[in-house]
Design an enzyme around this catalytic site. Structure first.
Site, PDB file in Angstrom:
ATOM      1  N   ILE A 406      13.315 -91.856  53.652  1.00  0.00           N
ATOM      2  CA  ILE A 406      14.634 -91.643  53.077  1.00  0.00           C
ATOM      3  C   ILE A 406      14.773 -92.378  51.753  1.00  0.00           C
ATOM      4  O   ILE A 406      15.415 -91.889  50.815  1.00  0.00           O
ATOM      5  CB  ILE A 406      15.690 -92.080  54.103  1.00  0.00           C
ATOM      6  N   ASP A 407      14.174 -93.550  51.652  1.00  0.00           N
ATOM      7  CA  ASP A 407      14.251 -94.341  50.433  1.00  0.00           C
ATOM      8  C   ASP A 407      13.595 -93.604  49.266  1.00  0.00           C
ATOM      9  O   ASP A 407      14.186 -93.452  48.190  1.00  0.00           O
ATOM     10  CB  ASP A 407      13.571 -95.692  50.664  1.00  0.00           C
TER      11      ASP A 407
END
Length: 680
Positions: A406-407
């Protein structure tokens, strides 16, 4: 790298931290604000030229990813176990390991850190494999220190597993990890999906190793690493049966008893299921998850199950491990635990764009093309908890389709939006897919983790086996902040999911005004991530949370104008409930380029461009820049597992200072665009 020579404190120890607040490393008078702006512009231009010169012809950037010598030691142990020793590789690895030894005979897990027992044991054994003698002075110092710290018996489980492979430790004296774990349903506690993806990929092959309990002939003894070679594993009292530790210790004894009577057909079926699970997750380049430890244990597990070294799966796996090796000019060979091209490329793109490089510059377009081609469009393990979610996203590495994170996805979207691409429809489509995937990966508490949603079970960390670092993937402030920042720039600042993320971030702020940093060191990273996200999402700079963060950052600025924070700020918390960080390390440490940049990014977003703190921080970056446009940064400012596994991303020292300088010179990016895109 030069090893530290001053005991457990190191150059970033308490003394160094205090010194940095009383002794200005640049005693000349600070220039006027206009001179600082001019110096920042020159420094940014030099940095742009340096960074452009490091771009690969395919469009990506990648800096070295430095961790500690256990990667190199375990590579030699793997070769010994498989019988594929290579004299040239052994000597090159030994050269690197020797070069990292400290004067007291130990090895640390980060620059300037204290000696670490398990790392020192593994390094010592690797040098024994390279024919260093126990009575050599550097080896004698190491073994004496190991004995003083409790010997092999006091080391972590993973170290003792490696030693058990050669009979240097008894399998009966290790925690049991049965392969039948693979059969636990996804709703059952301690099923494999209760572990973070990095732990899951490691644990599944290790269940096979634990069941097989192989022992290869040891080329030497290690009696010198025991406090008493006659009793290598002194008995330890069990914790109270009423405690969780006591419960799991007794459960481990039951599993040891089960090992002796496990039904052969069930055990065989479990190991075959584990093998299928492993093979299904092998990437196209032969690796597993793009990280070295799961690849090593997967190769061992499959080998124990009868896969010949010439089998395509094994051959590809071994070849992938060679790609983790970096050969240095002095002939030393360093193993990277992982490679970070997607992360480095999106951060480099952001830095260059924010420093004023035209949005249609060929380097940015080429980077965008490469990132677009790296989008992951098939489901991975994340789909276990989000089965209806359409796949998208980006991973950290060259090849890791099972575990987009997600980062990276949030930062790639922010990077793509800075590029004027000749095919804007392709960018819009990729961003729409990835944005929807990111929204769908929100955890129940309103925040985002790195790889999974709702990976928050408290049980895995309590297992006797899991003493090697964080093994679950709970939401974190830094990842949540990057997602909120991305959503805000996509016009979704008022989206209900964004608002829940903002509420979570505000609730997570420490009393000091800082935020904990899960994936970077530490409170400076967390705060440097959260403040830009909150202001991008519409919080006014006068908001109390922003003002508290500003006051905290100003309070921990070093006298030389920079910021730094030592990894010991993670002790003894280790992300476990009830832990209290060591207050004397929070926000304390020698100034570094990356951490100074993180603080500046927060202060600039908070409207502090004209403040003395920002002026001094920018001046420090300009003054410490090297002639080629880069910065020197031996300190580790990246986090794999808080305290347990630390990272020096060699490109951090470049991309983050350039981003900060660019925003100081050119202003905040997307300043008028936070609500310009269609909401939803």
């Amino acid at each position: 790298m030069t090893a530290t020579t001053d005991g457990s404190s190191g150059p970033a120890g308490a003394g160094a931290a205090a010194a940095s607040r009383t002794t200005d490393t640049h005693p000349a008078e600070r220039p006027a604000a206009s001179d600082v702006l001019e110096a920042a512009g020159r420094a940014a231009q030099r940095s742009v030229e340096h960074l452009l010169g490091r771009q690969d012809a395919q469009g990506w950037w990648k800096g070295d990813l430095e961790t500690n010598v256990t990667m190199d030691a375990e590579d030699l142990l793997l070769r010994q176990f498989l019988g594929i020793q290579d004299a040239r590789i052994t000597e090159a690895a030994a050269r690197f390991i020797r070069g990292e030894q400290r004067e007291d005979g130990t090895w640390a897990t980060f620059y300037g850190g204290p000696g670490e027992l398990s790392t020192t044991i593994e390094a010592y054994v690797a040098l024994r494999l390279a024919d260093d003698r126990p009575d050599d002075p550097h080896m004698a110092r190491a073994s004496a220190w190991i004995r003083q710290r409790g010997g092999i018996a006091a080391s972590r489980v993973f170290t003792r597993i490696w030693l058990a492979l050669f009979g240097w430790w008894k399998w009966d004296d290790l925690p049991e990890l049965p392969p039948e774990l693979i059969f636990l349903p996804k709703w059952f506690p301690l099923n494999i999906y209760d572990f973070g993806c990095w732990a899951r990929q490691t644990i599944v092959p290790l269940t096979v190793v634990s069941a097989k309990r192989p022992v290869r002939p040891a080329p030497f003894t290690l009696d010198e690493l025991h406090t008493d070679a006659r009793v290598p594993n002194p008995p330890k009292p069990l914790a109270s049966a009423a405690s969780w530790d006591g419960f799991f210790q007794r459960a481990d004894k039951a599993l040891h008893a089960y090992h002796k009577v496990a039904p052969r057909r069930l055990r065989g079926a479990a190991m075959n299921a584990a093998a299928r699970w492993i093979i299904e997750r092998q990437e196209n380049d032969g690796c597993w998850g793009g990280i070295q430890p799961p690849a090593v244990y997967s190769v061992i597990a499959l080998h124990l199950l009868g896969y010949d070294l010439q089998h395509p799966v094994m051959r590809a796996g071994l070849e992938s491990l060679d790609r983790f090796a970096l050969w240095r000019e002095d002939g030393a060979r360093m193993i990277e635990a992982c490679q970070s091209p997607v992360w480095d490329t999106c951060l480099a793109t952001i830095a260059l764009a924010d420093a004023g490089l035209p949005a249609d510059h060929p380097a940015l377009v080429k980077a965008a093309d490469w990132m677009l081609a790296e989008e992951i469009v098939r489901p991975g393990d994340w789909a276990v908890r989000r089965p209806q979610l359409s796949p998208s996203g980006w991973a950290f590495e060259f090849h890791n389709d099972n575990y987009p994170d997600i980062d990276d996805t949030a930062e790639v979207i922010l990077a793509l939006r800075r590029v004027k691409h000749p095919d804007p429809q392709a960018v819009d489509a990729a961003v729409a897919r990835a944005g929807a995937w990111t929204l769908g990966m929100q955890s129940r508490n309103g925040a985002w983790a790195a790889f999974d949603a709702d990976n928050t079970s408290a049980f895995p960390n309590r297992l006797p086996f899991c003493d090697f670092g964080e093994v679950i993937d709970p939401p974190s402030a830094d990842v949540t902040a990057h997602v909120v920042e991305m959503l805000a720039h996509e016009g979704k600042a008022q989206h209900p999911r964004t608002r829940r993320g903002i509420e979570w971030l505000l609730a997570e702020q420490e009393l000091s005004g800082a935020w904990f940093g899960r994936w970077g060191v530490n409170y400076v990273y967390g705060t440097g991530s959260v403040v830009p996200a909150l202001t991008a999402a519409g919080l006014p700079v006068s908001h109390p949370a922003i003002r508290r963060a500003v006051r905290w950052l100003e309070s921990v600025q070093n006298d030389d104008g920079g910021w730094g924070e030592d990894l010991r700020s993670y002790l003894p918390q280790r992300l476990r409930p009830g832990g209290t960080p060591m207050q004397q390390w929070i926000g304390q440490g020698a100034s570094t380029a990356s951490q100074t940049a993180w603080a500046l990014l927060a202060l600039l977003a908070a409207g502090e461009r004209e403040s003395k703190s920002v002026e001094r921080g920018v001046a420090w970056l300009a003054e410490t820049q090297q002639a080629d446009g880069s910065w020197d940064e031996p300190y580790f400012t990246g986090t794999g597992f808080p305290w347990d596994f630390s990272i020096n991303y060699h490109l951090y020292r470049q991309v983050f200072p350039l981003t900060a300088l660019g925003r100081y010179v050119h202003g905040e990016p997307f300043a008028d665009r936070a609500d310009s895109r269609e909401g939803g």
